[in-house]
Design an enzyme around this catalytic site. Structure first.
Site, short mmCIF file in Angstrom:
data_model
loop_
_atom_site.label_atom_id
_atom_site.label_comp_id
_atom_site.label_asym_id
_atom_site.label_seq_id
_atom_site.Cartn_x
_atom_site.Cartn_y
_atom_site.Cartn_z
CD1 TRP A 84 0.03 -1.11 3.31
CD2 TRP A 84 0.20 1.12 3.30
NE1 TRP A 84 0.65 -0.72 4.47
CE2 TRP A 84 0.77 0.63 4.50
CE3 TRP A 84 0.20 2.50 3.10
CZ2 TRP A 84 1.32 1.48 5.47
CZ3 TRP A 84 0.75 3.34 4.06
CH2 TRP A 84 1.30 2.83 5.22
CD GLU A 129 5.47 4.72 12.67
OE1 GLU A 129 6.46 4.46 11.96
OE2 GLU A 129 4.82 3.83 13.25
CD GLU A 167 8.40 0.87 10.71
OE1 GLU A 167 7.81 1.91 11.02
OE2 GLU A 167 8.15 -0.23 11.25
CG HIS A 170 4.34 3.00 9.15
ND1 HIS A 170 4.89 2.12 10.02
CD2 HIS A 170 3.89 2.26 8.10
CE1 HIS A 170 4.78 0.88 9.55
NE2 HIS A 170 4.18 0.96 8.37
CD GLU A 220 9.07 -2.67 14.11
OE1 GLU A 220 7.96 -2.12 14.14
OE2 GLU A 220 9.93 -2.36 13.27
CB THR A 223 4.89 0.56 16.92
OG1 THR A 223 5.62 -0.57 16.48
CG2 THR A 223 5.85 1.62 17.40
CG ASP A 252 3.18 -2.16 7.13
OD1 ASP A 252 2.67 -3.10 6.51
OD2 ASP A 252 3.51 -1.07 6.60
CD GLU A 253 4.87 -0.26 13.19
OE1 GLU A 253 5.94 -0.87 13.12
OE2 GLU A 253 4.77 0.96 13.02
CG HIS A 256 8.15 -4.22 10.29
ND1 HIS A 256 7.89 -2.89 10.17
CD2 HIS A 256 8.20 -4.72 9.03
CE1 HIS A 256 7.81 -2.58 8.88
NE2 HIS A 256 7.98 -3.67 8.17
FE LIG Z 1 7.86 -0.27 13.24
FE LIG Z 2 6.05 2.28 11.98
#
Ligand SMILES: [Fe+2]
Ligand SMILES: [Fe+2]
Length: 391
Positions: A84, A129, A167, A170, A220, A223, A252-253, A256
Site C-alpha cells: 500500500w 514514526e 516504515e 507510516h 515493533e 507500536t 506492518d508493525e 516487523h
Molecule cells: Fe515499526
Molecule cells: Fe512504523
C-alpha cells in the site's frame, strides 16, 4: 501524574535484581558526544554508557546466519508492487479540484467528533514514526549487521533498507491525514519532528546486535499495540478511514515484530546464554520508546506528558508493557530455555519474574497519581488546548 511503560521515571526500576550500568533517561537538550568506532567496549564519558559491547568474535555468529537471514527474514518483507502507499488512504490529488475538496471535506467531517486528546496521541505516534532516520542509523550502527556501503547486498543490510522503506510510509500517511484534518498545529508538529531528529535517541543498545534486536522486537510489538488502539478509538469516534489507516500500519508493525522476534529466537538457539543476557540487559534498562527526546520548543517534559495521555487513553499503558514482556517470554520459550550458563540462568530468572513486579509497582504509582488529583497540560500540537493527564 500517572506513569507508564515508556514514561520517565519508571517506578519499577529493578536495580537490585539484575545490575548493569544505570543511566538517567530524562529528555535533555544537552549536547551529546559521539564515540569513535571501536571493536572493544568503551565507556561514554558523559553517561558512562558502553559502546560496541559485543565481543568481536561474536561477529562470526551473524556472518554464519546470513544464509538463514536470506531465507528466514527477507521473505517477511512485502514486495513494493504489492505494498500500500499513503496516497491510497487520503483524498485523491489527481481529481478535479472540486472533487478533491469534497474528499477533504468528508475527511474533516469524519474527524470532527474525535477529541483533542486523541490528536495528541496520534501526533505523538506520527512524530515517532517520522524520526525514522534515527532508527535506521541506530540499526546501521549495530556491529556485524550494519549496511557498510549504503547499498550492501548482505541480507542484514537488505532487510534494514527495506524495513526502513516500509516504515517510511507510516509517518507520511499519518502526517498527510493530520494536515488535511485541520485539527493540529502543523508548524508546531513539524518543529517537534525537526527537534527530535536532531536530538536522536539513546536506548542503550551499545552497538550490540544482540541488544539491538531485543529492542526492535519489543519496540515493533509496542507500536503494533499502540497503532491498534488508535485504530479502535478512531472507529469508536466515527472515523472508519482513520481506523483503517491505523490498522494497516499496525499490520506492518506486526510483520516487523515477527521478523525481529525470529532473529532473537535464532540467537537463543545458536547462542542461548548471550541472547538471554541481552534480553535481561534490555529489560533491566527498561525499553525506552524511540521518541523519548521529543521537544516542541516549549514543553521540556513533552514526552512524559504525551506518554501520560497515551496511558490514560489506553493507547499504550504500563499493562501493555508487562503484556509485551509476557508475550515475548512465551514467544521465545524463555521459561523452558536450556543450555544456559549460570549467568544465563540468572538472566532468565530475572526476566521471567519481572512482569508481576511491573504490574504491582504500576498499581502503586497509579494510586499515588489518583491521590494527587486532576492535572492537565497544554499541548502546542493542538493550539495550546489543555488535556487531562490523570483520570
Ligand atoms: Fe515499526
Ligand atoms: Fe512504523
Amino acid at each position: 501524574m500517572q506513569s507508564c511503560g515508556y514514561l520517565t521515571p519508571q517506578p519499577w526500576a529493578p536495580t537490585t535484581l539484575y545490575r548493569t550500568n544505570r543511566h538517567p533517561r530524562l529528555p535533555t537538550q544537552a549536547p551529546r558526544i559521539r564515540l569513535p568506532p571501536s571493536t572493544s567496549a568503551v565507556a561514554d564519558p558523559v553517561k558512562n554508557r558502553k559502546a560496541h559491547s559485543m565481543p568481536p568474535e561474536k561477529a562470526e555468529v551473524f556472518k554464519s546466519l546470513e544464509p538463514w537471514a536470506s531465507e528466514g527474514l527477507l521473505p517477511l518483507l512485502k514486495p513494493v508492487e504489492q505494498s500500500w502507499q499513503p496516497h491510497n488512504f487520503v483524498p485523491d490529488s489527481s481529481l478535479p479540484f472540486d472533487e478533491f475538496m469534497d474528499q477533504v471535506k468528508a475527511l474533516r467531517d469524519r474527524t470532527a467528533e474525535l477529541p483533542d486528546e486523541y490528536f495528541v496521541v496520534l501526533v505523538g505516534d506520527m512524530i515517532t514514526e517520522d524520526a525514522l532516520p534515527t532508527y535506521q542509523t541506530m540499526i546501521n550502527n549495530l556491529d556485524a549487521v550494519g549496511d557498510e556501503s549504503g547499498a550492501s547486498p548482505v541480507p542484514w543490510a537488505v532487510w534494514t533498507r527495506s524495513w526502513t522503506a516500509e516504515e517510511n510510509r507510516h509517518g507520511d500517511l499519518l502526517r498527510t491525514y493530520l494536515y488535511l484534518s485541520g485539527r493540529v498545529d502543523m508548524p508546531k508538529v513539524e518543529k517537534t519532528v525537526q527537534y527530535l531528529i536532531g536530538a536522536g535517541m539513546d536506548v542503550g543498545t551499545e552497538n550490540n546486535p544482540y541488544l539491538g534486536f531485543v529492542y526492535t522486537s519489543f519496540q515493533e510489538r509496542a507500536t503494533f499495540v499502540s497503532h491498534g488502539n488508535t485504530a479502535r478509538l478512531a472507529k469508536e469516534g466515527g472515523d472508519p478511514v482513520l481506523a483503517r489507516i491505523c490498522g494497516t500500519i499496525a499490520a506492518d508493525e506486526k510483520r516487523h515484530e515477527n521478523a525481529y522476534t525470529r532473529i532473537v529466537e535464532k540467537l537463543l538457539e545458536v547462542d542461548p546464554s548471550e541472547a538471554m543476557r541481552a534480553i535481561a540487559d534490555m529489560m533491566h534498562k527498561k525499553i525506552t520508546m524511540p521518541a523519548h527526546l521529543m521537544y516542541d520548543g516549549e514543553d521540556p517534559r513533552l514526552f512524559e506528558h504525551f506518554s501520560a495521555v497515551a496511558q490514560r487513553m489506553g493507547v499504550y499503558t504500563a499493562n501493555d508493557y508487562a503484556d509485551i514482556l509476557e508475550f515475548l517470554i512465551g514467544r521465545w520459550g524463555l521459561e523452558k530455555l536450556e543450555g544456559l550458563t549460570g549467568e544465563g540462568r540468572r538472566a532468565r530468572d530475572f526476566v521471567c519474574g519481572l512482569a508481576p513486579r511491573i504490574r504491582k509497582l504500576q498499581e502503586r504509582a497509579d494510586e499515588r497519581a489518583r491521590k494527587m488529583g486532576p492535572h492537565g497540560v497544554k499541548f502546542s500540537w493542538i493550539f495550546n488546548k489543555e488535556v487531562a493527564l490523570t483520570m
